[in-house]
Design a protein around this motif. Structure first.
Motif, short mmCIF file in Angstrom:
data_model
loop_
_atom_site.label_atom_id
_atom_site.label_comp_id
_atom_site.label_asym_id
_atom_site.label_seq_id
_atom_site.Cartn_x
_atom_site.Cartn_y
_atom_site.Cartn_z
N ALA A 293 25.76 -36.60 12.90
CA ALA A 293 24.89 -35.62 12.23
C ALA A 293 25.67 -34.85 11.17
N MET A 294 26.87 -34.40 11.54
CA MET A 294 27.70 -33.68 10.57
C MET A 294 28.02 -34.55 9.37
N ASP A 295 28.29 -35.81 9.61
CA ASP A 295 28.62 -36.73 8.52
C ASP A 295 27.45 -36.85 7.54
N ALA A 296 26.23 -36.98 8.06
CA ALA A 296 25.05 -37.09 7.19
C ALA A 296 24.84 -35.81 6.39
N CYS B 204 26.35 -27.82 14.44
CA CYS B 204 27.16 -28.93 14.96
C CYS B 204 28.54 -28.43 15.37
N ARG B 205 29.11 -27.56 14.54
CA ARG B 205 30.43 -27.00 14.87
C ARG B 205 30.38 -26.22 16.18
N LYS B 206 29.32 -25.50 16.40
CA LYS B 206 29.19 -24.75 17.66
C LYS B 206 29.14 -25.71 18.85
N ARG B 207 28.43 -26.79 18.69
CA ARG B 207 28.37 -27.79 19.77
C ARG B 207 29.75 -28.37 20.05
N LEU B 208 30.45 -28.74 18.98
CA LEU B 208 31.78 -29.30 19.14
C LEU B 208 32.72 -28.29 19.78
N ALA B 209 32.61 -27.03 19.36
CA ALA B 209 33.45 -25.98 19.93
C ALA B 209 33.17 -25.80 21.41
N GLU B 210 31.92 -25.81 21.78
CA GLU B 210 31.56 -25.66 23.19
C GLU B 210 32.12 -26.82 24.01
N HIS B 211 32.01 -28.02 23.46
CA HIS B 211 32.54 -29.20 24.16
C HIS B 211 34.05 -29.10 24.33
N GLU B 212 34.77 -28.77 23.25
CA GLU B 212 36.22 -28.67 23.31
C GLU B 212 36.66 -27.57 24.27
N PHE B 213 35.94 -26.48 24.29
CA PHE B 213 36.27 -25.39 25.21
C PHE B 213 36.12 -25.84 26.66
N GLN B 214 35.05 -26.54 26.96
CA GLN B 214 34.84 -27.01 28.32
C GLN B 214 35.94 -27.98 28.76
#
Length: 254
Positions: free
Chosen positions: A153-156, A180-190
């Motif tokens: 999604a970020m790429d598009a 998208c960045r928030k999603r990635l941040a949440e994933h990396e934090f977990q």
């Protein structure tokens, strides 16, 4: 000969009168019963083939009425039967839209990618790129799973901003990139917190430090800053006293 002619004429007149009466009786109904019951008397096989204009109109009308199955059927027929029609490009776009509204995001993404490949300079490409990004964005399941759809999604969205910075869809794409960045941040934090709880301090430190560097605003907005700093401080302390980073279960012999 004369009598035969009169008999044939009489039969035609009788048939005509009968059809006229039936037309009068049935055409006022909610459905065209005359057409339903008697079309096969006047034409063979399927109904007369729809023209490109008619199929385009059928599809657009169905989209407006939110009958996406009907719209998809019309636009696919238009693509297949009249690939060189001036309406074919409309059909190629609207197939993607119909799938999108049906929430069949994988099919919609394929249709949008095909449109971009075939018509890279078309004026609606910014819209198509945005829709492509939304297909991947809406295919997201949860932050504890693979984040490939979010990255796609970020790429598009980034392709849209880079190629069409003045498009009306560019600001929308920027907002979606932040989501998208928030999603990635949440994933990396977990993931980083999980490493920490497993006493894999080096892995946790690397993961959370990278998170702070790559998504600082998202970390702040998600309220993770304080907990991350506390975890990093404890990781440093554990590593400084020579902790080997093995999990608690490994130390217990499991």
């Amino acid at each position: 000969m004369h009598r035969s002619f009169i008999h044939a004429l009489h039969r035609r007149l009788t048939t005509g009168v009968l059809l006229l009466v039936l037309s009068t009786l049935l055409s006022g109904c909610g459905t065209n019963l005359l057409s339903y019951y008697f079309d096969d008397l006047f034409q063979s096989g399927d109904a007369i083939e729809r023209t490109p204009e008619q199929l385009a109109w059928d599809g657009v009308q169905a989209m407006q009425e939110k009958d996406y199955d009907e719209a998809l059927d019309a636009f696919q027929k238009l693509k297949e039967r009249y690939p060189y029609s001036k309406y074919a490009i409309l059909a190629e776009l609207k197939v993607g839209d119909a799938y999108f509204h049906k929430k069949k995001y994988a099919d919609a993404a394929l249709a949008y990618e095909e449109f971009i490949r075939l018509h890279p300079r078309n004026e609606v490409v910014p819209y198509v790129l945005y829709q492509l990004g939304m297909c991947h964005f809406l295919s997201f399941k949860s932050t504890d799973r693979d984040m490939e759809e979010t990255r796609l999604a970020m790429d598009a969205f980034q392709r849209l901003i880079q190629a069409f910075p003045t498009s009306e869809y560019a600001p929308k794409a920027e907002k979606q990139i932040y989501e998208c960045r928030k999603r990635l941040a949440e994933h990396e934090f977990q993931v980083g917190r999980l490493y920490y709880r497993m006493e894999k301090y080096k892995a946790a430190q690397l993961r959370l430090t990278r998170l702070l560097m790559e998504h600082p605003q998202a970390v702040k907005d998600l309220g993770y800053e304080e907990e991350i700093q506390a975890i990093l401080a404890d990781c440093r302390a554990c590593l400084n006293r020579g902790d080997d980073g093995k999990s608690l279960w490994t130390k217990l012999g499991f």
